[in-house]
Write an enzyme that holds these catalytic residues in place. Structure first.
Site, PDB file in Angstrom:
ATOM      1  CB  ALA A 330      -0.869  -0.008   1.245  1.00 33.72           C
ATOM      2  N   GLY A 331       0.650   2.108  -0.942  1.00 30.13           N
ATOM      3  CA  GLY A 331       1.392   3.369  -0.985  1.00 30.13           C
ATOM      4  C   GLY A 331       0.561   4.461  -0.334  1.00 30.13           C
ATOM      5  CD  GLU A 332       1.971  10.294   0.933  1.00 30.20           C
ATOM      6  OE1 GLU A 332       3.103  10.124   0.464  1.00 30.20           O
ATOM      7  OE2 GLU A 332       1.501  11.416   1.197  1.00 30.20           O
ATOM      8  CG  PHE A 333      -0.910   9.411  -3.359  1.00 31.85           C
ATOM      9  CD1 PHE A 333      -1.622  10.574  -3.116  1.00 31.85           C
ATOM     10  CD2 PHE A 333       0.473   9.447  -3.238  1.00 31.85           C
ATOM     11  CE1 PHE A 333      -0.981  11.748  -2.773  1.00 31.85           C
ATOM     12  CE2 PHE A 333       1.130  10.618  -2.898  1.00 31.85           C
ATOM     13  CZ  PHE A 333       0.398  11.776  -2.650  1.00 31.85           C
ATOM     14  CG  ASP A 447      11.233  10.261   3.785  1.00 32.10           C
ATOM     15  OD1 ASP A 447      11.736   9.954   4.879  1.00 32.10           O
ATOM     16  OD2 ASP A 447      10.150   9.810   3.390  1.00 32.10           O
TER      17      ASP A 447
END
Ligand code: ACK
Length: 685
Positions: A330-333, A447
């Site tokens: 699962a990514g951020e979007f 990051d």
């Protein structure tokens, strides 16, 4: 008691060779003959095309530390000739070998040396020195054995300035140099080194590079920069030249001019060159100068219409060319899937597909595609490659190369303890090379962390996740626009946390944390300490101790990346070349932090540690309180005794989980450091 006997032969002889050194290593014999006093002897033979036609190498060849009586199963061979078959016979002997009549047991390896490296540079002369510069010149080597490509001039301040001397006291001289030196190149046998401190002694040594590789380094030469008067003297020298010329007339002027031009010591020329060189350096230090020919990163936020940016830097892919196979995370979007992409040449390549989940806002779509606009500008083997984007149909997708081993942190945790130090250094080297590329392009990642590095099936590491890097450091709005307003505290340099001063130097700090994550196989930096405690501890001068099994040289590099003063941190180019050196000289990696008596001091201010009184208190502070009884039962009842424990003691008392062993060893190292401070300050626990 049975009689003891000579050992069997050593096994698995391996070698690693560059142009100037051959490193041999082997495994101990299967059968030690029932004794512990094994040593190794290495016999060198030069052989012709017939392997029976051999002669002893004699004195021309050098062994480091020596050729016989070796306690470690390795040796370095220097000064070998080119195009020769060398056979090395490695025998293991013990205390009864000389009493035995049976033939000696040895293993042999034959190595053919390649083209000859150039010979050493001889004398190095100081032509002049000003407050901040020194000009050197030297003779070409007697036997370059090929066309000279350039010279590398390595130099460092005689008293290492950057880290408190106590940090260095137990290190070998070469290791001081490994970290603290600067280097520059020159095509001619002369150089002007600028940016030095006034009235300071520097050590220089020089090596030459041909197609066959590097020569060894020349002897070390010590030269001092001048004080204020030396610059005045240089000016006066100029005036003297002009005055003399005026008085002596035209002929004298011609003679002087010729003399100075021929010897390359013309003060005017030197001054001009020095000034332009110093200006160049200053520009570089300010980070303003981009190398000519190197592409510069363009911030997609400077485009009024973000879809213009994405189409400038990313190809639009027809979704019929994409086959999604499965969801991998699962990514951020939205979901991240693996799948296949049909290339225009009708080949199918494995890809990862990031999707933007339905019901998104315009802002989210822009943020999602922003990463593609950034990634699409990069082209480097250690940066994740963008294949293209799907923006004209739903779902919106970003398609990137597939990295079989997923993210580095989970990959390492899954394979705890599985890699050699050289393999780990290889991974780190890749990451630093990718970061060097990014910083050369003027891109600040913000990051950098093991979770944002991806690993492919060949263990190649690539920097990914370009989501956080929203605003350039000089943007006054930077503090308010970072995604979610969150900063990854454990990975972020103090000045970036305190006042959002993000730069390649703050990326270097994060790189040090990534090094620590890699060497500890995915351990969480600062363990369970709260973010607030991390910030305070860093401010107090505390730095992460070396992970278990970590070579001293790598922990030094980490500490170097974690210097409070950001200009003192290494540049990514320094990191790449330092790691390259380690890979070329793997013997340096054999010195582990736990082998060293006394522990390195953290850079910066004197640390102010939390003082523990009991072993239980200390164990609880590192969330290992469950082992308190094991420590007590085995007699490790005071912190003083605990500080002298080693890894075997920890295993013996029943700490069987490797992650726990690692945490306890690291914490013992901090404890020792703390004890040293207590002793120095005269406190008593
Ligand atoms: O640790 P992982 O397996 O590696 O789980 C995460 C997940 O997707 C969510 O980010 C994986 N991932 C991301 N990009 C790629 C890629 N290019 N190739 C393979 N796996 C990827 C990541």
């Amino acid at each position: 008691m049975p009689c003891t006997k000579p050992p069997s032969a050593p096994r698995n002889v391996n070698f690693n060779m560059n142009e100037t050194a051959l490193y041999l290593e082997w495994s101990p014999p299967f059968d030690t003959g029932g004794r512990k006093d094994i040593i190794y002897n290495v016999l060198c033979k030069k052989c012709g095309s017939d392997p029976n036609d051999c002669e002893l190498c004699g004195g021309g060849i050098r062994f480091v530390p020596r050729h016989s009586g070796l306690q470690n199963a390795s040796v370095t061979v220097l000064d070998f000739l080119s195009h020769v078959n060398y056979t090395f016979e490695i025998e293991a002997v013990n205390g009864v070998s000389d009493l035995s009549f049976s033939p000696k047991q040895y293993t042999s390896i034959t190595i053919t040396t390649d083209q000859e490296a150039p010979t050493l540079i001889g004398m190095v002369r100081k032509d002049w020195a000003s407050q901040n510069s020194i000009a050197l010149s030297w003779q070409e080597p007697d036997y370059p054995n090929g066309i000279i490509l350039d010279y590398e001039i390595k130099y460092y301040e005689k008293a290492y300035p950057r880290i408190a001397p106590a940090f260095w006291h137990y290190l070998r001289v070469e290791e001081h140099e490994q970290l603290s030196y600067s280097s520059t190149r020159s095509k001619a046998p002369s150089v002007i080194i600028t940016g030095l401190k006034p009235s300071t002694k520097y050590i220089f040594h020089i090596r030459v590079r041909t197609a066959a590789g590097y020569s060894g380094y020349s002897n070390k030469f010590e030269f001092e920069t001048g004080d204020e008067t030396s610059d005045m003297a240089a000016e006066q020298g100029q005036i003297l030249v002009i005055a003399t010329a005026a008085v002596g007339g035209f002929t004298l002027l011609v003679i002087l001019t010729l003399f100075f031009l021929i010897t390359g010591r013309c003060q005017w020329y030197i001054k001009a060159k020095m000034k332009s060189e110093e200006k160049r350096r200053t520009n570089l230090q300010n980070g303003n100068l981009r190398l000519p020919g190197v592409k510069t990163y363009v911030d997609p936020d400077t485009y009024e219409d973000p879809s213009l940016a994405v189409h400038e830097f990313a190809k639009e892919i027809d979704p019929s060319r994409i086959r999604i196979e499965r969801v991998i995370g699962a990514g951020e979007f939205g979901e991240v899937c693996s799948g296949r992409l049909k290339t225009p040449a009708k080949k199918e390549i494995p890809v990862a597909i990031k999707t933007l989940k339905g019901g998104y806002m315009d802002r989210q779509r822009k943020d999602f595609l922003r990463e593609a606009s950034i990634m699409g500008q990069f082209d480097h083997p250690n940066i994740i490659r963008l294949e293209g984007v799907v923006t004209k149909s739903r779902p919106v997708m970003i398609v990137v190369e597939y990295m079989e081993n997923g993210s580095l942190d989970s990959f390492l945790r899954k394979h705890d303890g599985h890699f050699t130090v050289i393999q780990l250094v290889g991974m780190l080297r890749g990451i630093s090379s990718g970061m060097k590329y990014l910083s050369d392009m003027g891109y600040v990642h913000r990051d950098l962390a093991a979770r944002n590095i991806l690993v492919n099936s060949n263990l190649v590491c690539k920097v990914s996740d370009f989501g956080l890097s929203r605003v350039l450091e000089d943007d006054p709005e930077a503090a308010y626009t970072t995604t979610g307003g969150k900063i990854p505290i454990r990975w972020t340099a103090p000045e970036a946390i305190a006042y959002r001063k993000f730069s390649s130097a703050s990326d270097a700090w994060s790189y040090g944390i990534v090094m620590w994550e890699v060497m500890s196989y995915g351990e969480r930096p600062y363990w369970e300490m709260s973010n607030q405690d991390v910030i305070l501890s860093i401010e107090e001068g505390y730095r992460l101790p070396a992970p278990m099994g970590c070579p001293v040289s790598l922990h030094q590099l980490m500490l170097h990346c974690w210097q409070k003063e950001r200009n003192h941190r290494p540049k990514f180019s320094d990191i790449v070349s330092f790691l390259d050196k380690l890979i070329r000289n793997p013997s340096v990696l054999q010195i582990l932090v736990e082998d060293i008596v006394g522990m390195p001091e953290s850079p910066g201010d004197t640390p102010d540690y939390h003082f523990f009184v009991t072993v239980t208190e200390w164990l609880e502070s590192i969330k290992m309180g469950q082992y308190a009884n094991n420590f007590m039962a085995a007699g490790f009842t005071t912190l003083d005794i605990v500080s002298r424990m080693n890894i075997d003691d920890i295993r013996r008392i029943g700490v069987s989980l490797i992650g726990h062993q690692r945490r306890i060893v690291s914490s013992i190292q901090t404890l020792r450091l703390q004890m040293m401070h207590i002793q120095e300050k005269g406190f008593h626990v």
